[in-house]
Design an enzyme around this catalytic site. Structure first.
Site, PDB file in Angstrom:
ATOM      1  N   LYS A 155       0.834  -1.210   0.000  1.00  0.00           N
ATOM      2  CA  LYS A 155       0.000   0.000   0.000  1.00  0.00           C
ATOM      3  C   LYS A 155       0.871   1.264   0.000  1.00  0.00           C
ATOM      4  O   LYS A 155       0.637   2.208  -0.766  1.00  0.00           O
ATOM      5  CB  LYS A 155      -0.909  -0.015   1.241  1.00  0.00           C
ATOM      6  CG  LYS A 155      -1.610   1.287   1.517  1.00  0.00           C
ATOM      7  CD  LYS A 155      -2.658   1.567   0.463  1.00  0.00           C
ATOM      8  CE  LYS A 155      -3.203   2.966   0.593  1.00  0.00           C
ATOM      9  NZ  LYS A 155      -4.269   3.235  -0.346  1.00  0.00           N
ATOM     10  N   CYS A 159      -3.468  10.914   1.427  1.00  0.00           N
ATOM     11  CA  CYS A 159      -2.807   9.624   1.174  1.00  0.00           C
ATOM     12  C   CYS A 159      -1.430   9.830   0.559  1.00  0.00           C
ATOM     13  O   CYS A 159      -0.415   9.492   1.149  1.00  0.00           O
ATOM     14  CB  CYS A 159      -3.657   8.787   0.220  1.00  0.00           C
ATOM     15  SG  CYS A 159      -5.337   8.614   0.788  1.00  0.00           S
TER      16      CYS A 159
HETATM   17  N1  SAJ Z   1      -1.948  14.852  -8.948  1.00  0.00           N
HETATM   18  C1  SAJ Z   1      -1.139  15.627  -9.772  1.00  0.00           C
HETATM   19  N2  SAJ Z   1      -0.800  15.130 -11.000  1.00  0.00           N
HETATM   20  C2  SAJ Z   1      -1.230  13.915 -11.437  1.00  0.00           C
HETATM   21  C3  SAJ Z   1      -2.035  13.130 -10.594  1.00  0.00           C
HETATM   22  C4  SAJ Z   1      -2.377  13.634  -9.349  1.00  0.00           C
HETATM   23  O1  SAJ Z   1      -0.737  16.739  -9.419  1.00  0.00           O
HETATM   24  O2  SAJ Z   1      -0.894  13.549 -12.571  1.00  0.00           O
HETATM   25  C5  SAJ Z   1      -2.308  15.369  -7.612  1.00  0.00           C
HETATM   26  C6  SAJ Z   1      -3.804  15.546  -7.419  1.00  0.00           C
HETATM   27  O3  SAJ Z   1      -4.245  16.767  -7.927  1.00  0.00           O
HETATM   28  C7  SAJ Z   1      -3.915  15.452  -5.918  1.00  0.00           C
HETATM   29  C8  SAJ Z   1      -2.839  14.419  -5.562  1.00  0.00           C
HETATM   30  O4  SAJ Z   1      -1.956  14.396  -6.656  1.00  0.00           O
HETATM   31  O5  SAJ Z   1      -3.610  16.686  -5.309  1.00  0.00           O
HETATM   32  C9  SAJ Z   1      -3.373  13.034  -5.307  1.00  0.00           C
HETATM   33  O6  SAJ Z   1      -4.401  12.709  -6.225  1.00  0.00           O
HETATM   34  P1  SAJ Z   1      -4.557  11.259  -6.898  1.00  0.00           P
HETATM   35  O7  SAJ Z   1      -5.750  11.312  -7.764  1.00  0.00           O
HETATM   36  O8  SAJ Z   1      -3.297  10.846  -7.545  1.00  0.00           O
HETATM   37  O9  SAJ Z   1      -4.734  10.258  -5.683  1.00  0.00           O
HETATM   38  P2  SAJ Z   1      -5.696  10.233  -4.392  1.00  0.00           P
HETATM   39  O10 SAJ Z   1      -4.949  10.834  -3.245  1.00  0.00           O
HETATM   40  O11 SAJ Z   1      -7.042  10.753  -4.674  1.00  0.00           O
HETATM   41  O12 SAJ Z   1      -5.803   8.650  -4.191  1.00  0.00           O
HETATM   42  C10 SAJ Z   1      -4.614   7.892  -4.048  1.00  0.00           C
HETATM   43  C11 SAJ Z   1      -4.662   6.728  -5.052  1.00  0.00           C
HETATM   44  N3  SAJ Z   1      -3.377   6.072  -5.116  1.00  0.00           N
HETATM   45  C12 SAJ Z   1      -2.762   5.823  -6.302  1.00  0.00           C
HETATM   46  O13 SAJ Z   1      -3.201   6.182  -7.367  1.00  0.00           O
HETATM   47  C13 SAJ Z   1      -1.476   5.063  -6.227  1.00  0.00           C
HETATM   48  C14 SAJ Z   1      -5.738   5.739  -4.633  1.00  0.00           C
HETATM   49  O14 SAJ Z   1      -5.729   4.598  -5.461  1.00  0.00           O
HETATM   50  C15 SAJ Z   1      -5.524   5.326  -3.171  1.00  0.00           C
HETATM   51  O15 SAJ Z   1      -6.536   4.421  -2.738  1.00  0.00           O
HETATM   52  C16 SAJ Z   1      -5.594   6.574  -2.311  1.00  0.00           C
HETATM   53  O16 SAJ Z   1      -4.533   7.439  -2.708  1.00  0.00           O
HETATM   54  C17 SAJ Z   1      -5.460   6.161  -0.856  1.00  0.00           C
HETATM   55  O17 SAJ Z   1      -6.481   6.119  -0.151  1.00  0.00           O
HETATM   56  O18 SAJ Z   1      -4.347   5.797  -0.434  1.00  0.00           O
END
Ligand code: SAJ
Length: 433
Positions: free
Chosen positions: A215, A269
């Site tokens: 995780k 996360c």
């Molecule tokens: N972000 C960027 N650029 C990107 C992708 C995301 O700047 O290309 C930013 C987003 O705007 C946000 C942050 O990253 O601020 C996180 O967003 P996210 O959509 O990547 O992830 P979370 O936090 O919503 O969910 C993550 C997910 N983990 C992964 O993709 C590895 C999800 O699958 C997990 O279940 C979740 O964390 C968790 O609960 O741990």
């Protein structure tokens, strides 16, 4: 277990993960008791309503509460399967705080009986499941506990991390593959049988420590990759290049897939979990630690750049678009957009407004700043500078004709057609002339 072979389930913690999980398990026909420390949350759910925003969750909760399959309480009751989904924050030194997990273990220990399965879903540092197991063993010396007995244990204990994406939780809860880590292989098999009731994705068994690490690794992987994109955006700024164009071109390579830069990494996360790995192995994690620094540093870069733009246009009114930590959700926790807007609010006060369709009012730190919460139409009518901090769909669809005259600092790259995008401080100043 009852004669219909459907286990009674108790889900501990009814937050962003616990509530959807409880509702999906209830939809599979199991009777679910949701446990939460907040009476307000419990009352809301028992009315068939929800206290968080998530696609399709309202209808699902209303349905399963109406059919008597889901109820909530502040008091624990016996069940066959216990699923723990409580927060694991970190302290100011980035040390993981597993006190909520241990408190959940303490809560359920008195009602455990032979045959029960206890599953931890909270993101946890390595060894947490064993620590919870040891605590249950201490509280219940009458039970044979897995890993601590040579005989067949009375209960099973496993770690099975959630990996759902906010905004797609219900779909991903059912369709994603799951890693199921047992304290022993038998524990993993018992937990597997439970998840097979409502998970369509593949369920892969392993041991608890490997599942815990998996995780953390998943979120650290994403953090490191976003850091690469954010670092590129700062390099591109300095060189006067359009980072979005560069990434679009590079991603045409069959083995390159660069993620999107933004104002930083938010949520509870990805900005948190990598620290659990760093804390566990500080000597061996320069890359993961640096990635955290790059992503946090991006927020400050955006503040500095926005300030330079606004200061170069002393008459202009400013709208910051978005407070959420990412697109199309109402979650403002650990949000870089919120950080940036509140910094700008303190500096520019009543010259500034915020547009956030998912907020009914501005968060507490905007009190007495003079900043107002307005909608996107008012922003387009009254503001000359737009700072895009979140890629909400309602912002994305604004046609060029309605914003062509605006000065735009687009940290999310939602308007690639915009003619006056600010790419670097020098360009911002040039636009002023
Ligand atoms: N972000 C960027 N650029 C990107 C992708 C995301 O700047 O290309 C930013 C987003 O705007 C946000 C942050 O990253 O601020 C996180 O967003 P996210 O959509 O990547 O992830 P979370 O936090 O919503 O969910 C993550 C997910 N983990 C992964 O993709 C590895 C999800 O699958 C997990 O279940 C979740 O964390 C968790 O609960 O741990």
């Amino acid at each position: 277990m009852k004669s219909d072979n459907k286990p009674d389930v108790c889900v501990v913690g009814l937050g962003y993960i616990g509530l959807p999980t409880a509702a999906v398990i209830a939809r599979s026909g199991c009777k679910v008791l949701g446990l939460d420390v907040s009476q307000r949350v419990v009352d809301t759910i028992n009315r068939g309503e929800i206290h968080i925003e998530e696609v399709d969750l309202d209808g699902l909760v209303q349905g399963v509460v109406g059919r008597g399959l889901l109820s909530a309480s502040v008091d624990v009751a016996p069940a066959d399967v216990f699923v723990i989904a409580v927060p694991t924050p970190f302290d100011k030194d980035h040390a993981p705080d597993i006190s909520y997990v241990l408190a959940a273990g303490r809560t359920i220990a008195p009602v455990l009986k032979a045959g029960d399965v206890v599953i931890l879903e909270s993101t946890s540092p390595i060894g947490t499941t064993e620590q919870m197991r040891d605590m249950i063993a201490q509280m219940r010396p009458d039970l044979k506990i897995p890993g601590l007995t040579r005989e067949t244990p009375d209960i099973s204990i496993a770690y099975c991390p959630e990996r759902v994406l906010p905004g797609r939780i219900l779909e991903e809860l059912t369709n994603n593959d799951r890693s199921i880590g047992g304290i022993t292989p038998r524990c993993a098999r018992k937990a597997l049988a439970f998840y097979k009731r409502f998970v369509r994705g593949e369920c892969v068994t392993t041991d608890a420590r490997a599942a815990e690490m998996t995780k953390l690794v998943e979120n650290a992987y994403r953090d490191v990759n976003i850091a690469f994109a954010n670092e590129l955006s700062m390099v591109a700024d300095r060189m006067g290049l359009d980072v979005w164009e560069v990434i679009r071109l590079a991603n045409r390579h069959p083995r390159v897939n660069i993620l999107s830069p933004g104002p930083g990494v938010g949520g509870h996360c990805i900005a948190v979990d990598p620290w659990f790995i760093v804390h566990g192995a500080p000597e061996d994690t320069p890359l993961i630690r640096t990635a955290r620094g790059v992503n946090d540093g991006k927020m400050h870069h955006v503040v500095a750049k926005a300030e330079a733009l606004v200061e170069a246009h002393p008459e202009a009114r400013i709208a910051c678009l978005g407070l959420a930590f990412k697109a199309n959700i109402d979650d403002f926790r650990e949000s870089p957009a919120r950080f940036v807007s509140s910094r700008l609010a303190r500096k520019f006060g009543s010259r500034m407004s915020v547009v956030e369709p998912y907020a009914a009012e501005l968060p507490i730190e905007f009190t007495d700043t003079g900043v107002t919460l307005i909608d996107i139409d008012e922003a387009l009518e009254t503001c000359e500078i737009l700072i895009v901090l979140v890629d909400h769909d309602v912002f994305r669809v604004v046609p060029l004709a309605e914003r062509a005259e605006k000065l735009v600092y687009d940290t999310r790259g939602i308007w690639p057609d915009h003619p006056r995008v600010v790419r670097e401080d020098a360009a911002a100043l040039a636009l002023a002339g």
